[in-house]
Scaffold this motif. Structure first.
Motif, PDB file in Angstrom:
ATOM      1  N   SER A   1      -0.865   0.608  -1.384  1.00  0.00           N
ATOM      2  CA  SER A   1      -0.524   1.598  -0.370  1.00  0.00           C
ATOM      3  C   SER A   1      -1.334   2.845  -0.649  1.00  0.00           C
ATOM      4  O   SER A   1      -1.860   3.016  -1.749  1.00  0.00           O
ATOM      5  CB  SER A   1       0.969   1.930  -0.407  1.00  0.00           C
ATOM      6  N   ALA A   2      -1.438   3.704   0.346  1.00  0.00           N
ATOM      7  CA  ALA A   2      -2.189   4.940   0.133  1.00  0.00           C
ATOM      8  C   ALA A   2      -1.529   6.084   0.885  1.00  0.00           C
ATOM      9  O   ALA A   2      -0.815   6.887   0.313  1.00  0.00           O
ATOM     10  CB  ALA A   2      -3.631   4.765   0.557  1.00  0.00           C
ATOM     11  N   CYS A   3      -1.722   6.138   2.205  1.00  0.00           N
ATOM     12  CA  CYS A   3      -1.313   7.330   2.957  1.00  0.00           C
ATOM     13  C   CYS A   3       0.197   7.504   3.036  1.00  0.00           C
ATOM     14  O   CYS A   3       0.691   8.613   3.137  1.00  0.00           O
ATOM     15  CB  CYS A   3      -1.889   7.273   4.363  1.00  0.00           C
ATOM     16  N   GLN A   4       0.941   6.403   3.012  1.00  0.00           N
ATOM     17  CA  GLN A   4       2.405   6.424   3.161  1.00  0.00           C
ATOM     18  C   GLN A   4       2.834   7.040   4.488  1.00  0.00           C
ATOM     19  O   GLN A   4       3.925   7.566   4.618  1.00  0.00           O
ATOM     20  CB  GLN A   4       3.051   7.210   2.017  1.00  0.00           C
TER      21      GLN A   4
ATOM     22  N   GLY B   1       1.772   5.370   7.624  1.00  0.00           N
ATOM     23  CA  GLY B   1       1.488   4.428   8.701  1.00  0.00           C
ATOM     24  C   GLY B   1       0.101   4.566   9.291  1.00  0.00           C
ATOM     25  O   GLY B   1      -0.150   4.116  10.407  1.00  0.00           O
ATOM     26  N   VAL B   2      -0.818   5.185   8.546  1.00  0.00           N
ATOM     27  CA  VAL B   2      -2.142   5.471   9.109  1.00  0.00           C
ATOM     28  C   VAL B   2      -3.239   4.569   8.542  1.00  0.00           C
ATOM     29  O   VAL B   2      -4.066   4.039   9.276  1.00  0.00           O
ATOM     30  CB  VAL B   2      -2.515   6.956   8.854  1.00  0.00           C
ATOM     31  N   CYS B   3      -3.233   4.363   7.219  1.00  0.00           N
ATOM     32  CA  CYS B   3      -4.402   3.735   6.590  1.00  0.00           C
ATOM     33  C   CYS B   3      -4.397   2.212   6.673  1.00  0.00           C
ATOM     34  O   CYS B   3      -5.447   1.584   6.598  1.00  0.00           O
ATOM     35  CB  CYS B   3      -4.513   4.165   5.130  1.00  0.00           C
ATOM     36  N   GLY B   4      -3.234   1.597   6.803  1.00  0.00           N
ATOM     37  CA  GLY B   4      -3.157   0.141   6.902  1.00  0.00           C
ATOM     38  C   GLY B   4      -3.144  -0.584   5.565  1.00  0.00           C
ATOM     39  O   GLY B   4      -3.055  -1.808   5.522  1.00  0.00           O
ATOM     40  N   ASN B   5      -3.222   0.153   4.441  1.00  0.00           N
ATOM     41  CA  ASN B   5      -3.295  -0.492   3.124  1.00  0.00           C
ATOM     42  C   ASN B   5      -2.074  -1.342   2.793  1.00  0.00           C
ATOM     43  O   ASN B   5      -2.173  -2.305   2.050  1.00  0.00           O
ATOM     44  CB  ASN B   5      -3.422   0.575   2.019  1.00  0.00           C
ATOM     45  N   CYS B   6      -0.912  -0.966   3.308  1.00  0.00           N
ATOM     46  CA  CYS B   6       0.337  -1.592   2.859  1.00  0.00           C
ATOM     47  C   CYS B   6       0.777  -2.730   3.777  1.00  0.00           C
ATOM     48  O   CYS B   6       1.928  -3.144   3.730  1.00  0.00           O
ATOM     49  CB  CYS B   6       1.429  -0.536   2.787  1.00  0.00           C
TER      50      CYS B   6
ATOM     51  N   LEU C   1       3.553  -2.556   8.578  1.00  0.00           N
ATOM     52  CA  LEU C   1       3.142  -1.598   7.547  1.00  0.00           C
ATOM     53  C   LEU C   1       4.387  -1.293   6.728  1.00  0.00           C
ATOM     54  O   LEU C   1       5.356  -0.722   7.240  1.00  0.00           O
ATOM     55  CB  LEU C   1       2.599  -0.327   8.201  1.00  0.00           C
TER      56      LEU C   1
ATOM     57  N   CYS D   1       5.113   0.775   4.434  1.00  0.00           N
ATOM     58  CA  CYS D   1       5.496   2.165   4.134  1.00  0.00           C
ATOM     59  C   CYS D   1       6.292   2.790   5.264  1.00  0.00           C
ATOM     60  O   CYS D   1       6.930   3.822   5.076  1.00  0.00           O
ATOM     61  CB  CYS D   1       4.263   3.013   3.831  1.00  0.00           C
TER      62      CYS D   1
END
Ligand code: FES
Length: 353
Positions: free
Chosen positions: A301-304, A306-311, A339, A341
């Motif tokens: 995860s990264a942005c937490q 709902g923006v980056c899509g990592n999670c 997502l 997060c």
């Protein structure tokens, strides 16, 4: 001599240390620097003595253990890969900001922290241009500082304008460095704008972001690509301005608080993590990401926000409430991805994690 290229600065020519190439690592805090009355820069080195290779503008995802609980947060790197022996993040206190306030109060030299990765599409290397207009508010200055230092360190022949907004002169993070850069480098112009000026010697502007102000400060805005970064309130105002004035391109990164659900929304339930074969309970108001971390399951995860899509993970059973802020690609939600997060289970669910 000017180097007319945007290709990533070569670490191999700068040092012979092995290089951190991404993924989990343990860093040690080497120094803490007070920037303003409510923000500090934290300087980290790798415990394996590797140098850091990253793209100016990217963020690092930390996993902090605070009072026995794990908290994952992403912070933009404020230093530049041209000075690769450490990475620095600059963190401003925010009301009720559990992690940012803990860092400002308690993170000290000698302490170790875990990082998950360094990533981010908002960076100078992937989206370079000849005439950047950096536009930031508050702590949004941090990735811009990384990009500006990169441009000046590598002596890129770019005509850079930076307009930064803050509450007052004492709230301007990196004020001394920015004024120094503007004096030293003829291709860098800096405009500092504050809501209210309580300092006699302050040479910047007073006011709020508006189309009139930007058109006056940056008359050649139509030729410039905007790199916009800041808290969501600033970003909303800046997007309105970007809609009102012509610009060559718009790149943006938002810093915001964690997304929360309306308290009245009924959520919670048992979560089955099908890839690891584990189960955990997700309490009301807890996200799938938090439930996974509590169950000892790592989800990137990264942005937490709902923006980056990592999670992103696939939900194979059950129903979730999701507040996607653009992190999913078209069709992914329909295909069953969520997502984690910003997703809350509504009863028992199974996810691929
Ligand atoms: S961590 Fe970025 S979308 Fe979830």
């Amino acid at each position: 001599m000017l180097i007319a290229t945007d290709s990533l600065f070569s670490l191999s020519s700068a040092n012979t240390q092995p290089c951190y190439a991404g993924g989990p690592a343990t860093l040690i805090c080497k120094a803490v620097i007070s920037e303003t009355h409510d923000s500090k820069t934290f300087v980290f080195e790798d415990t394996q003595s590797r140098s850091f290779d990253f793209k100016p503008g990217q963020y690092v995802t930390f996993a902090f253990d605070i009072n026995g609980e794990r908290h994952v947060r992403a912070y933009s790197i404020s230093s530049t890969p041209t000075r690769p022996h450490n990475i620095q993040v600059t963190v401003k206190r925010v009301p009720d900001g559990l992690v940012s306030n803990w860092m400002n109060d308690s993170l000290a030299p000698g302490m170790t922290v875990e990082i998950a990765d360094i990533s981010g599409a908002f960076n100078w290397i992937d989206i370079p241009c000849d005439k950047p207009l950096f536009l930031s508010g508050g702590s949004g200055v941090t990735p811009v500082m990384s990009m500006l230092q990169y441009i000046t360190d590598v002596t890129l022949p770019k005509d850079a304008v930076f307009v930064h907004f803050a509450r007052s002169p004492k709230d301007v993070i990196f004020r001394d460095q920015l004024e120094f850069m503007a004096k030293r480098f003829s291709n860098v112009t800096v405009h500092l704008v504050v809501d209210s000026n309580d300092e006699e010697g302050f040479a910047g502007e007073t006011g709020q972001i508006s189309a009139e102000l930007l058109a006056r400060l940056v008359p050649d805005h139509a030729e410039r690509s905007i790199f916009m970064c800041g808290p969501e309130g600033f970003m909303k105002a800046a997007r309105t301005v970007a809609d009102a004035l012509p610009f060559a391109a718009l790149h943006q990164e938002s810093f915001g608080e964690k997304i929360t659900l309306d308290e009245a929304t009924e959520t919670g339930g048992e979560v089955f993590f099908s890839l690891s074969g584990k189960s955990g309970q997700c309490a009301k108001g807890e996200t799938l990401l938090e439930a996974a971390l509590n169950a000892g399951i790592w989800i990137d995860s990264a942005c937490q926000q709902g923006v980056c899509g990592n999670c992103k993970v696939m939900v194979t059973q059950g129903e979730v409430e999701m507040q996607d802020m653009g992190g999913l690609m078209p069709g992914e939600a329909e295909a069953g991805y969520v997502l984690t997060c910003c997703s809350w289970p509504k009863g028992p669910v199974a996810i691929d994690a």
